[in-house]
Design a protein around this motif. Structure first.
Motif, mmCIF file in Angstrom:
data_model
loop_
_atom_site.group_PDB
_atom_site.id
_atom_site.type_symbol
_atom_site.label_atom_id
_atom_site.label_comp_id
_atom_site.label_asym_id
_atom_site.label_seq_id
_atom_site.Cartn_x
_atom_site.Cartn_y
_atom_site.Cartn_z
ATOM 1 N N ARG A 80 -36.194 -11.822 3.956
ATOM 2 C CA ARG A 80 -35.083 -10.954 3.569
ATOM 3 C C ARG A 80 -35.123 -9.696 4.439
ATOM 4 N NH1 ARG A 80 -37.960 -12.041 -0.717
ATOM 5 N NH2 ARG A 80 -38.492 -9.869 -1.091
ATOM 6 N N PHE A 81 -33.993 -9.027 4.531
ATOM 7 C CA PHE A 81 -33.912 -7.842 5.381
ATOM 8 C C PHE A 81 -34.910 -6.780 4.939
ATOM 9 C CE2 PHE A 81 -31.984 -3.875 6.935
ATOM 10 C CZ PHE A 81 -31.927 -4.189 8.281
ATOM 11 N N GLY A 82 -35.034 -6.579 3.638
ATOM 12 C CA GLY A 82 -35.998 -5.604 3.127
ATOM 13 C C GLY A 82 -37.429 -5.955 3.509
ATOM 14 N N GLU A 83 -37.722 -7.250 3.522
ATOM 15 C CA GLU A 83 -39.060 -7.688 3.948
ATOM 16 C C GLU A 83 -39.317 -7.323 5.407
ATOM 17 O OE1 GLU A 83 -40.768 -11.675 2.323
ATOM 18 O OE2 GLU A 83 -38.588 -11.897 2.552
ATOM 19 N N LEU A 84 -38.308 -7.512 6.258
ATOM 20 C CA LEU A 84 -38.460 -7.162 7.668
ATOM 21 C C LEU A 84 -38.812 -5.683 7.820
ATOM 22 C CD1 LEU A 84 -35.379 -8.996 9.215
ATOM 23 C CD2 LEU A 84 -37.763 -9.721 9.297
ATOM 24 N N LEU A 85 -38.083 -4.844 7.077
ATOM 25 C CA LEU A 85 -38.335 -3.407 7.159
ATOM 26 C C LEU A 85 -39.702 -3.046 6.586
ATOM 27 C CD1 LEU A 85 -34.817 -2.041 6.140
ATOM 28 C CD2 LEU A 85 -35.755 -2.385 8.450
ATOM 29 N N ALA A 86 -40.058 -3.666 5.463
ATOM 30 C CA ALA A 86 -41.359 -3.392 4.841
ATOM 31 C C ALA A 86 -42.496 -3.830 5.764
ATOM 32 C CB ALA A 86 -41.463 -4.090 3.493
ATOM 33 N N ASN A 87 -42.338 -4.989 6.395
ATOM 34 C CA ASN A 87 -43.368 -5.464 7.330
ATOM 35 C C ASN A 87 -43.534 -4.503 8.498
ATOM 36 O OD1 ASN A 87 -43.857 -7.727 5.784
ATOM 37 N ND2 ASN A 87 -42.558 -9.065 7.021
ATOM 38 N N LEU A 88 -42.422 -4.021 9.034
ATOM 39 C CA LEU A 88 -42.501 -3.059 10.135
ATOM 40 C C LEU A 88 -43.165 -1.766 9.697
ATOM 41 C CD1 LEU A 88 -39.090 -3.539 11.956
ATOM 42 C CD2 LEU A 88 -41.376 -4.092 12.815
ATOM 43 N N ALA A 89 -42.828 -1.304 8.499
ATOM 44 C CA ALA A 89 -43.453 -0.076 7.985
ATOM 45 C C ALA A 89 -44.953 -0.258 7.862
ATOM 46 C CB ALA A 89 -42.838 0.312 6.643
ATOM 47 N N PHE A 90 -45.382 -1.416 7.355
ATOM 48 C CA PHE A 90 -46.812 -1.700 7.236
ATOM 49 C C PHE A 90 -47.466 -1.728 8.622
ATOM 50 C CE2 PHE A 90 -50.209 -4.835 7.523
ATOM 51 C CZ PHE A 90 -51.136 -4.285 6.650
ATOM 52 N N LEU A 91 -46.844 -2.410 9.573
ATOM 53 C CA LEU A 91 -47.424 -2.508 10.914
ATOM 54 C C LEU A 91 -47.515 -1.142 11.587
ATOM 55 C CD1 LEU A 91 -45.657 -5.766 12.113
ATOM 56 C CD2 LEU A 91 -48.095 -5.475 11.591
ATOM 57 N N VAL A 92 -46.498 -0.313 11.402
ATOM 58 C CA VAL A 92 -46.527 1.037 11.976
ATOM 59 C C VAL A 92 -47.711 1.814 11.415
ATOM 60 C CG1 VAL A 92 -45.344 3.273 11.951
ATOM 61 C CG2 VAL A 92 -44.097 1.207 12.587
ATOM 62 N N GLU A 93 -47.878 1.780 10.102
ATOM 63 C CA GLU A 93 -48.988 2.515 9.486
ATOM 64 C C GLU A 93 -50.330 1.972 9.964
ATOM 65 O OE1 GLU A 93 -48.744 3.148 5.266
ATOM 66 O OE2 GLU A 93 -46.602 3.589 5.412
ATOM 67 N N ASP A 94 -50.429 0.659 10.076
ATOM 68 C CA ASP A 94 -51.679 0.026 10.493
ATOM 69 C C ASP A 94 -52.020 0.352 11.941
ATOM 70 O OD1 ASP A 94 -53.885 -1.874 9.970
ATOM 71 O OD2 ASP A 94 -52.847 -3.090 11.494
ATOM 72 N N THR A 111 -50.607 2.860 13.948
ATOM 73 C CA THR A 111 -50.427 4.232 14.451
ATOM 74 C C THR A 111 -50.982 5.307 13.534
ATOM 75 O OG1 THR A 111 -48.284 4.622 13.395
ATOM 76 C CG2 THR A 111 -48.255 3.533 15.557
ATOM 77 N N ASP A 112 -51.365 4.947 12.307
ATOM 78 C CA ASP A 112 -51.772 5.946 11.316
ATOM 79 C C ASP A 112 -50.662 6.959 11.028
ATOM 80 O OD1 ASP A 112 -54.304 4.848 10.849
ATOM 81 O OD2 ASP A 112 -55.156 5.924 12.559
ATOM 82 N N GLN A 113 -49.416 6.526 11.210
ATOM 83 C CA GLN A 113 -48.245 7.322 10.866
ATOM 84 C C GLN A 113 -47.369 6.487 9.941
ATOM 85 O OE1 GLN A 113 -46.867 7.957 14.970
ATOM 86 N NE2 GLN A 113 -47.033 10.155 14.546
ATOM 87 N N THR A 114 -46.479 7.163 9.228
ATOM 88 C CA THR A 114 -45.514 6.412 8.433
ATOM 89 C C THR A 114 -44.331 6.055 9.322
ATOM 90 O OG1 THR A 114 -44.232 8.335 7.706
ATOM 91 C CG2 THR A 114 -46.164 7.711 6.364
ATOM 92 N N ILE A 115 -43.503 5.163 8.822
ATOM 93 C CA ILE A 115 -42.309 4.756 9.571
ATOM 94 C C ILE A 115 -41.393 5.962 9.818
ATOM 95 C CG2 ILE A 115 -40.928 4.062 7.569
ATOM 96 C CD1 ILE A 115 -41.017 1.829 10.551
ATOM 97 N N ARG A 116 -41.430 6.934 8.921
ATOM 98 C CA ARG A 116 -40.602 8.135 9.089
ATOM 99 C C ARG A 116 -41.145 9.069 10.161
ATOM 100 N NH1 ARG A 116 -38.166 10.483 3.685
ATOM 101 N NH2 ARG A 116 -37.743 12.038 5.256
ATOM 102 N N GLU A 117 -42.438 9.001 10.434
ATOM 103 C CA GLU A 117 -43.067 9.924 11.382
ATOM 104 C C GLU A 117 -43.129 9.382 12.805
ATOM 105 O OE1 GLU A 117 -46.355 11.932 8.437
ATOM 106 O OE2 GLU A 117 -46.760 9.957 9.281
ATOM 107 N N VAL A 118 -43.181 8.077 12.952
ATOM 108 C CA VAL A 118 -43.426 7.482 14.261
ATOM 109 C C VAL A 118 -42.224 7.712 15.183
ATOM 110 C CG1 VAL A 118 -42.535 5.163 13.717
ATOM 111 C CG2 VAL A 118 -44.390 5.423 15.374
#
Length: 70
Positions: free
Chosen positions: A24-38, A40-47
């Motif tokens: 689902r589209f929300g899953e795509l976004l959630a997965n990206l947010a998780f990968l960004v945090e993993d 970069t040690d930043q949130t999706i809003r900070e990167v």
């Protein structure tokens, strides 16, 4: 006006969606947010957009590899 980098991010998201037909589209976004945090040690809003592009490129390569390994 949307920047060139932001347009590329949207296109990359579409590529990731094509490689994840059951997600689902929300899953795509959630997965990206998780990968960004993993990665970069930043949130999706900070990167920044360039780093987000790198994370998305890595994710796309992983998805492609999984499809070819099956």
């Amino acid at each position: 006006m949307i920047s060139t980098t932001q347009r590329e991010l949207i296109e990359k998201l579409a590529e990731i969606q094509d490689l994840s037909p059951g997600a689902r589209f929300g899953e795509l976004l959630a997965n990206l947010a998780f990968l960004v945090e993993d990665q970069t040690d930043q949130t999706i809003r900070e990167v920044d957009d360039d780093r987000l592009m790198a994370v998305m490129n890595s994710h796309r390569r992983d998805l492609q590899r999984r499809l070819t390994d099956d």
